[in-house]
Design a protein around this motif. Structure first.
Motif, PDB file in Angstrom:
ATOM      1  N   ALA A   1      -1.454   5.310   4.328  1.00  0.00           N
ATOM      2  CA  ALA A   1      -0.098   5.046   3.847  1.00  0.00           C
ATOM      3  C   ALA A   1       0.940   5.439   4.890  1.00  0.00           C
ATOM      4  N   VAL A   2       0.758   6.584   5.502  1.00  0.00           N
ATOM      5  CA  VAL A   2       1.705   7.035   6.526  1.00  0.00           C
ATOM      6  C   VAL A   2       1.664   6.108   7.739  1.00  0.00           C
TER       7      VAL A   2
ATOM      8  N   LEU B   1      -7.782  -0.967  -2.884  1.00  0.00           N
ATOM      9  CA  LEU B   1      -8.075  -0.070  -1.776  1.00  0.00           C
ATOM     10  C   LEU B   1      -7.665   1.367  -2.100  1.00  0.00           C
ATOM     11  N   LEU B   2      -6.494   1.533  -2.681  1.00  0.00           N
ATOM     12  CA  LEU B   2      -6.036   2.872  -3.035  1.00  0.00           C
ATOM     13  C   LEU B   2      -6.900   3.492  -4.124  1.00  0.00           C
ATOM     14  N   VAL B   3      -7.257   2.706  -5.116  1.00  0.00           N
ATOM     15  CA  VAL B   3      -8.086   3.216  -6.213  1.00  0.00           C
ATOM     16  C   VAL B   3      -9.476   3.619  -5.708  1.00  0.00           C
TER      17      VAL B   3
ATOM     18  N   TYR C   1       0.831  -1.203   0.000  1.00  0.00           N
ATOM     19  CA  TYR C   1       0.000   0.000   0.000  1.00  0.00           C
ATOM     20  C   TYR C   1       0.869   1.259   0.000  1.00  0.00           C
ATOM     21  N   GLY C   2       1.924   1.254   0.784  1.00  0.00           N
ATOM     22  CA  GLY C   2       2.848   2.381   0.784  1.00  0.00           C
ATOM     23  C   GLY C   2       3.537   2.557  -0.555  1.00  0.00           C
ATOM     24  N   GLY C   3       3.897   1.457  -1.186  1.00  0.00           N
ATOM     25  CA  GLY C   3       4.531   1.525  -2.502  1.00  0.00           C
ATOM     26  C   GLY C   3       3.612   2.074  -3.569  1.00  0.00           C
TER      27      GLY C   3
END
Length: 107
Positions: free
Chosen positions: A93-94, A77-79, A9-11
């Protein structure tokens, strides 16, 4: 598997921030060329680390399958979060990158 998820997820978030439009939407300004390169490098590095985390936890046979599942879930999830809850996407992400060393120690 949680470590691989957090790193994926961070990437993906870092790769997302390397694009002008998403960087401006999330942080309010366009990235410089140097920052864009650093975000791309960091994103790919985090994805590679997530592959290592998945494979080291369960071996190559099951680790690759789990990594692809985590890869798809974190990208989905990001999308889904970016258009509706962009600040939540950044916060996750943080928090994930802060929590990943703890997960690495506990694994």
């Amino acid at each position: 598997m949680l470590l691989a998820l957090l790193l994926c997820y961070g990437g993906f978030t870092a790769l997302c921030l390397s694009m002008d439009r998403h960087h401006a939407d999330l942080l309010g300004r366009k990235p410089s060329a140097k920052r864009r390169r650093h975000m791309k490098l960091g994103g790919w590095l985090l994805l590679a680390l997530s592959l290592w985390a998945a494979v080291s936890a369960t071996g190559w046979g099951l680790g690759l399958v789990e990594w692809f599942a985590v890869l798809m879930f974190s990208a989905l999830l990001l999308v889904l979060l970016l258009p509706y809850r962009p600040r939540l996407a950044m916060s996750l992400a943080v928090l994930g990158l802060i929590a990943s060393p703890v997960c690495a120690v506990l694994s």
